[in-house]
Design an enzyme around this catalytic site. Structure first.
Site, PDB file in Angstrom:
ATOM      1  CG  HIS A 271      -1.777  -1.164   1.424  1.00 29.88           C
ATOM      2  ND1 HIS A 271      -2.923  -1.407   0.671  1.00 29.88           N
ATOM      3  CD2 HIS A 271      -1.667  -2.190   2.289  1.00 29.88           C
ATOM      4  CE1 HIS A 271      -3.475  -2.527   1.085  1.00 29.88           C
ATOM      5  NE2 HIS A 271      -2.747  -3.032   2.053  1.00 29.88           N
TER       6      HIS A 271
HETATM    7  O1  RIB Z   1      -4.823  -0.268   4.965  1.00 33.53           O
HETATM    8  C1  RIB Z   1      -3.447  -0.244   4.705  1.00 33.53           C
HETATM    9  C2  RIB Z   1      -2.776   0.817   5.515  1.00 33.53           C
HETATM   10  O2  RIB Z   1      -2.938   0.533   6.907  1.00 33.53           O
HETATM   11  C3  RIB Z   1      -1.254   0.876   5.291  1.00 33.53           C
HETATM   12  O3  RIB Z   1      -0.811   2.177   5.510  1.00 33.53           O
HETATM   13  C4  RIB Z   1      -0.719  -0.034   6.358  1.00 33.53           C
HETATM   14  O4  RIB Z   1       0.619   0.293   6.736  1.00 33.53           O
HETATM   15  C5  RIB Z   1      -1.665   0.271   7.494  1.00 33.53           C
HETATM   16  O5  RIB Z   1      -1.192   1.451   8.133  1.00 33.53           O
END
Ligand code: RIB
Ligand code: CA
Length: 313
Positions: free
Chosen positions: A242
């Protein structure tokens, strides 16, 4: 080339760690500092993990600040099931020796924006938006001084990964997200609708191991651990990475596509708490307040990360 001054607000987290490594390996950025926030794991761990990653990258001079230890209103929610009890499970990284800065992250964000030319600093947020919202509440004058906020968070057609309606970063602190999304700052959002379109592969993780540097070995160990959760959850051959989308977007915007939309945050209903309500089809008169990214060149994205991590120790 003039480097872009950035502040990375983060809750490491293995995917945060890859994003930070990408930033530190890229001369296109002047990383002014990292501000840790409670998220994937408690603040005492996210700030330590941020320093571990800086030292892994051979950058002990980077300033790391601790910010808010809990959301603005709601109780803290963490994600050890995904990231492990340390938040950075996988490699055995040494305890950091670089210092944690004494100033609170929120105060440093305010001072940095006030002290820099208006419109010069980009905020890259990789976790719950608590620190950013707190800074905006404490010092509303900083909002027009922010060049833009590029954030990982939210989901619309893709739904949520923490509840059926909400993605983790927004779910953890929906009130902070509401403050940021109603602030008037220039926003670009990388929701699950884009991050779920770029899944890691075992071969790509092996290509990090094959870099032959300590960064590649540690990153591969992080991701071997991290992706197991998403593979079990989604049944895919790999997990989404992500947070690096935020930095990759700033490095190579052509790898991404999206559109300007109205985005509102649910803070009333417990059922849909933290939902990012994206008016993708422009069915309301609400003005667009955010560029919503929903497409990615996955091959180019992963090659960018691999090639940049090759530059690190
Ligand atoms: O949903 C994904 C996000 O939530 C990313 O930033 C992961 O590191 C968590 O913080
Ligand atoms: Ca994160």
């Amino acid at each position: 080339m003039t480097a872009r001054p950035i502040i990375i607000d983060t809750d490491p987290g293995q995917d945060d760690a890859i994003a930070i490594l990408l930033a530190l390996a890229s001369p296109e950025f002047e990383v002014l500092g990292l501000t840790a926030v409670a998220g994937n794991v408690p603040l005492t761990l996210t700030e330590k993990n941020a320093r571990k990653v800086c030292e892994l990258a051979g950058r002990p001079e980077v300033k790391v600040f601790a910010g808010c230890a809990r959301p603005l209103v709601r109780a803290q929610v963490t994600a050890e099931a995904v990231h492990g009890k340390t938040g950075l499970d996988g490699p055995d990284l040494p305890e950091p020796t670089m210092p944690l800065q004494a100033q609170h992250a929120v105060d440093w964000i305010v001072d940095s924006l006030r002290g820099a030319p208006a419109g010069s600093i980009t905020l890259c947020t990789l976790g719950p938006l608590t620190n950013i919202a707190a800074a905006m509440i404490k010092a509303p004058d900083i909002v027009p001084r922010i060049a833009e906020i590029v954030l990982m968070g939210g989901g619309f057609f893709e739904g949520g990964n923490t509840t059926p309606a909400a993605e983790f970063n927004i779910y953890v602190d929906p009130h902070a997200a509401h403050v940021v999304f109603t602030s008037g700052a220039k926003l670009t959002m990388h929701p699950l609708d884009v991050t779920h379109k770029a899944l890691m592969t075992p071969a790509w993780i092996d290509s990090l191991r094959a870099l032959g540097n300590r960064t590649g070995a540690a990153a591969a160990a992080m991701l071997d651990f991290y992706e197991r959760f998403d593979m079990e959850k989604y049944g895919a051959e790999g997990g989404p990475l992500h947070d690096p989308c935020v930095l990759a977007y700033l490095l190579k915007p052509g790898l991404f596509a999206g559109r300007d939309c109205s985005v509102e945050i649910e803070t009333g209903s417990e059922l849909t708490m933290g939902m990012t309500v994206v008016d993708w089809w422009n069915v309301t008169p609400a003005p667009a307040n955010c560029r919503v990214i929903n497409a990615i060149d996955s091959t180019g994205f992963y090659e960018l990360i691999r090639s940049r991590l090759a530059r690190l120790p």
